[in-house]
Design an enzyme around this catalytic site. Sequence first.
Site, short mmCIF file in Angstrom:
data_model
loop_
_atom_site.label_atom_id
_atom_site.label_comp_id
_atom_site.label_asym_id
_atom_site.label_seq_id
_atom_site.Cartn_x
_atom_site.Cartn_y
_atom_site.Cartn_z
N CYS A 42 1.03 -0.94 0.03
CA CYS A 42 0.07 0.54 0.41
C CYS A 42 1.26 1.42 -0.01
CB CYS A 42 -0.72 0.05 1.36
SG CYS A 42 -1.92 1.68 0.97
N ASP A 44 0.25 4.02 1.95
CA ASP A 44 -0.03 4.77 3.46
C ASP A 44 1.90 4.61 3.43
OD1 ASP A 44 -0.09 4.68 6.07
OD2 ASP A 44 -2.01 4.59 5.57
N ARG A 46 2.93 4.51 6.18
CA ARG A 46 3.19 3.78 7.80
C ARG A 46 3.85 2.41 6.65
NH1 ARG A 46 -2.71 5.06 9.96
NH2 ARG A 46 -2.44 4.40 7.78
N HIS A 98 -2.11 -4.23 4.82
CA HIS A 98 -2.09 -3.77 6.31
C HIS A 98 -3.23 -3.66 7.02
CE1 HIS A 98 -2.93 1.30 5.96
NE2 HIS A 98 -2.54 0.67 4.75
N CYS A 101 -6.58 -0.23 6.75
CA CYS A 101 -5.82 0.79 5.48
C CYS A 101 -7.01 1.20 5.14
CB CYS A 101 -5.90 -0.36 4.54
SG CYS A 101 -5.64 -0.08 2.66
CO CO Z 1 -3.47 1.36 2.88
#
Ligand code: CO
Length: 204
Positions: A42, A44, A46, A98, A101
């Site tokens: 992803c 993302d 993080r 994750h 998400c």
């Molecule tokens: Co995500």
Amino acid sequence: MKSLSILIDNNRKWAEQLIKKQPDFFRKLSLQQSPDYLWIGCADSRVPANEIVGLLPGELFVHRNVANIVSHTDMNCLSVLQYAIDILKVKDVIVCGHYGCGGVKAAIEDTSHGLIDNWLRSIRNIYHRNAAEFVSFSTESDKLNKLCELNVREQVLNVANTTIIQDAWARAQKVAIHGWIYDIADGLLTDLGVCIESKNDLAR
Ligand code: CO
């Protein structure tokens, strides 16, 4: 520009530290890359691929998008996969989702998020197709996390069903596709146990 200068400063320090440990690090890397793994994760912030598996530049080939989706009409993802398999000859493809998400969450919300709803549509389909699996969950976050796991499994199958992987197996090139999930709350990865290494695995 002042706010960005810190990034350039960080870069100088980062490069210096690597050179301190291995003076020819960047010179060697500039000649070739030979990563053993392809990471599909992803976007993302993080979930920084290299950091969470402790790998240096040159050790991980990476593709990231919102909600780690592998779509058979996405030339970007397919091109990364083709290069990884045909040229770099990576032996392991890791699809890593994750928990929590935002993309997966947005996919099943009733509100509109604009253009991205088109991208996330396939995850909504996974949710509806597996509706029975969600009945036992009482909280929204449990439901979301279950869907995050189901999404990883689906994308592992999507990788395995690409012509790129099918062709690799047909010429006896070893490639395994793994499904992992990362927990942003504790920094730990879990193997979802959905490894696919052959057409036989897919048929099961
Ligand atoms: Co995500």
